[in-house]
Design a protein around this motif. Structure first.
Motif, mmCIF file in Angstrom:
data_model
loop_
_atom_site.group_PDB
_atom_site.id
_atom_site.type_symbol
_atom_site.label_atom_id
_atom_site.label_comp_id
_atom_site.label_asym_id
_atom_site.label_seq_id
_atom_site.Cartn_x
_atom_site.Cartn_y
_atom_site.Cartn_z
ATOM 1 N N ALA A 1 -1.602 8.197 39.579
ATOM 2 C CA ALA A 1 -2.592 8.100 40.663
ATOM 3 C C ALA A 1 -4.012 7.880 40.151
ATOM 4 O O ALA A 1 -4.988 8.317 40.769
ATOM 5 N N ASN A 2 -4.118 7.180 39.020
ATOM 6 C CA ASN A 2 -5.436 6.869 38.478
ATOM 7 C C ASN A 2 -5.953 5.504 38.911
ATOM 8 O O ASN A 2 -7.155 5.241 38.800
ATOM 9 N N HIS A 3 -5.063 4.632 39.391
ATOM 10 C CA HIS A 3 -5.482 3.288 39.771
ATOM 11 C C HIS A 3 -4.614 2.729 40.889
ATOM 12 O O HIS A 3 -3.453 3.130 41.057
ATOM 13 N N PHE A 4 -5.200 1.778 41.613
ATOM 14 C CA PHE A 4 -4.450 0.953 42.559
ATOM 15 C C PHE A 4 -3.909 -0.267 41.824
ATOM 16 O O PHE A 4 -4.361 -0.604 40.729
ATOM 17 N N TRP A 5 -2.958 -0.951 42.472
ATOM 18 C CA TRP A 5 -2.480 -2.211 41.910
ATOM 19 C C TRP A 5 -3.635 -3.190 41.708
ATOM 20 O O TRP A 5 -3.703 -3.899 40.694
ATOM 21 N N LEU A 6 -4.550 -3.241 42.688
ATOM 22 C CA LEU A 6 -5.637 -4.217 42.620
ATOM 23 C C LEU A 6 -6.632 -3.913 41.508
ATOM 24 O O LEU A 6 -7.352 -4.810 41.057
ATOM 25 N N ASP A 7 -6.684 -2.669 41.049
ATOM 26 C CA ASP A 7 -7.504 -2.363 39.877
ATOM 27 C C ASP A 7 -6.969 -3.106 38.660
ATOM 28 O O ASP A 7 -7.729 -3.551 37.786
ATOM 29 N N ALA A 8 -5.637 -3.231 38.606
ATOM 30 C CA ALA A 8 -5.009 -3.959 37.499
ATOM 31 C C ALA A 8 -5.376 -5.438 37.564
ATOM 32 O O ALA A 8 -5.589 -6.082 36.529
ATOM 33 N N VAL A 9 -5.462 -5.976 38.777
ATOM 34 C CA VAL A 9 -5.877 -7.375 38.934
ATOM 35 C C VAL A 9 -7.299 -7.549 38.411
ATOM 36 O O VAL A 9 -7.623 -8.551 37.757
ATOM 37 N N GLY A 10 -8.147 -6.571 38.690
ATOM 38 C CA GLY A 10 -9.512 -6.619 38.169
ATOM 39 C C GLY A 10 -9.528 -6.627 36.653
ATOM 40 O O GLY A 10 -10.300 -7.369 36.027
ATOM 41 N N GLY A 11 -8.674 -5.817 36.025
ATOM 42 C CA GLY A 11 -8.581 -5.814 34.568
ATOM 43 C C GLY A 11 -8.112 -7.150 34.025
ATOM 44 O O GLY A 11 -8.589 -7.620 32.983
ATOM 45 N N LEU A 12 -7.173 -7.773 34.729
ATOM 46 C CA LEU A 12 -6.673 -9.087 34.320
ATOM 47 C C LEU A 12 -7.780 -10.137 34.379
ATOM 48 O O LEU A 12 -7.910 -10.975 33.469
ATOM 49 N N LEU A 13 -8.590 -10.106 35.436
ATOM 50 C CA LEU A 13 -9.679 -11.065 35.565
ATOM 51 C C LEU A 13 -10.732 -10.864 34.461
ATOM 52 O O LEU A 13 -11.279 -11.835 33.931
ATOM 53 N N CYS A 14 -10.998 -9.616 34.114
ATOM 54 C CA CYS A 14 -11.936 -9.338 33.017
ATOM 55 C C CYS A 14 -11.402 -9.899 31.702
ATOM 56 O O CYS A 14 -12.161 -10.463 30.902
#
Length: 298
Positions: A241-254
């Motif tokens: 419960a530290n992140h949403f799926w969309l947080d991972a998308v943000g990491g991918l874009l970075c």
């Protein structure tokens, strides 16, 4: 008398005339200097350790100095949760509760979240430094650019992790199982910005590790493990419960931004550079710095 005067004059003229040898160094052109700076060089261990230590300290300082903005972070979390619901991917709560019911698994994931993020990243850096020195600087630039742009995301878009949302039933697995290590909850929560969940650098760094291993390693099993590592990390950040799926998308874009920066500078992707560096001389920037120090001492 006249001949002597003429000879004396000629002698004086010869002595005072400058000697031109044609070997005087010419200033380096801007293009040549740029090419030298882009050329991969064998990294120096003392410089790399110092650079990584200073960079991580700066990253932590800036990340934790970003205003937490609790109200905005919680509002953004509600919006992300709503968007995921509309997309049909809001299953974080189900994953969180399902894996939390298996004590040994969730405890292992808590320690995974707290430790491998650093251990594996440093391990990959050391591996590239040791066995692929020609690709090291470009690979490191990807990581640094990825991390740098993530700081912009933390500043512009404060986001609460699922475990801190209001009106939801997410389980903070570190608190429930009394496990050590997470800078985001428990006794260490005051040492880290609680509302810097977007983008997820657990995903950004793990993807960097996985893609680097996949692109450079020769052993098939190593390449497979490289791809499994970010996939496992994705499950961990959601289960805890530290992140949403969309947080991972943000990491991918970075990470995509990081690769774009490195490719722009070196002209190609890191794994396409020669394994061993061609240039063995000192980097122009380091050379200029040393020359300035020497000049001051003189």
């Amino acid at each position: 008398m006249g001949e002597a005067s003429v000879k004396t004059l000629e002698t004086r003229t010869d002595v005072s005339s400058p000697i031109v040898t044609g070997t005087e160094p010419r200033p380096e052109s801007g293009r040549a200097l740029l090419d030298r700076m882009r050329a991969p060089r064998r990294p120096r261990i003392w410089f790399e350790v110092l650079l990584i230590a200073i960079s991580y300290w700066t990253y932590s300082l800036i990340r934790n100095a970003v205003p937490e903005q609790k109200a905005a972070a919680l509002a953004n979390a509600d919006w992300i949760w709503e968007i995921e619901g509309r997309l049909g991917i809001a299953v974080e709560l189900t994953v969180n509760h399902a894996i939390n019911s298996v004590t040994w698994l969730i405890v292992g994931m808590n320690y995974y979240y707290a430790t491998l993020h650093f251990i594996v990243t440093i391990g990959v850096l050391v591996w590239i430094y040791r066995f692929h020195p020609g690709r090291y600087a470009a690979t490191r630039m990807v990581l640094f650019a990825t991390t740098g742009v993530a700081l912009v995301g933390y500043y512009l878009y404060p986001l609460a992790p699922p475990r801190l949302m209001n009106g939801q039933d997410f389980i903070d697995t570190v608190l429930v199982h009394h496990t050590w290590g997470s800078m985001a909850s428990g006794n260490l929560k005051h040492m880290s910005n609680q509302y810097a969940a977007m983008p997820s650098m657990h995903i950004g760094w793990s993807l960097w590790c996985g893609l680097t291993i996949f692109a450079v390693a020769s052993a098939p099993w190593a390449r497979i493990l490289g791809l499994l590592y970010p996939a496992a990390t994705l499950v961990v950040i959601v289960a805890t419960a530290n992140h949403f799926w969309l947080d991972a998308v943000g990491g991918l874009l970075c990470l995509a931004f990081g690769y774009a920066v490195s490719r722009t500078w070196y002209g190609t992707l890191p794994h396409r550079l020669p394994r061993h560096p061609r240039a063995e001389d000192r980097h122009p920037a380091a050379e200029a710095l040393l020359n300035r120090v020497r000049t001051r001492r003189a």
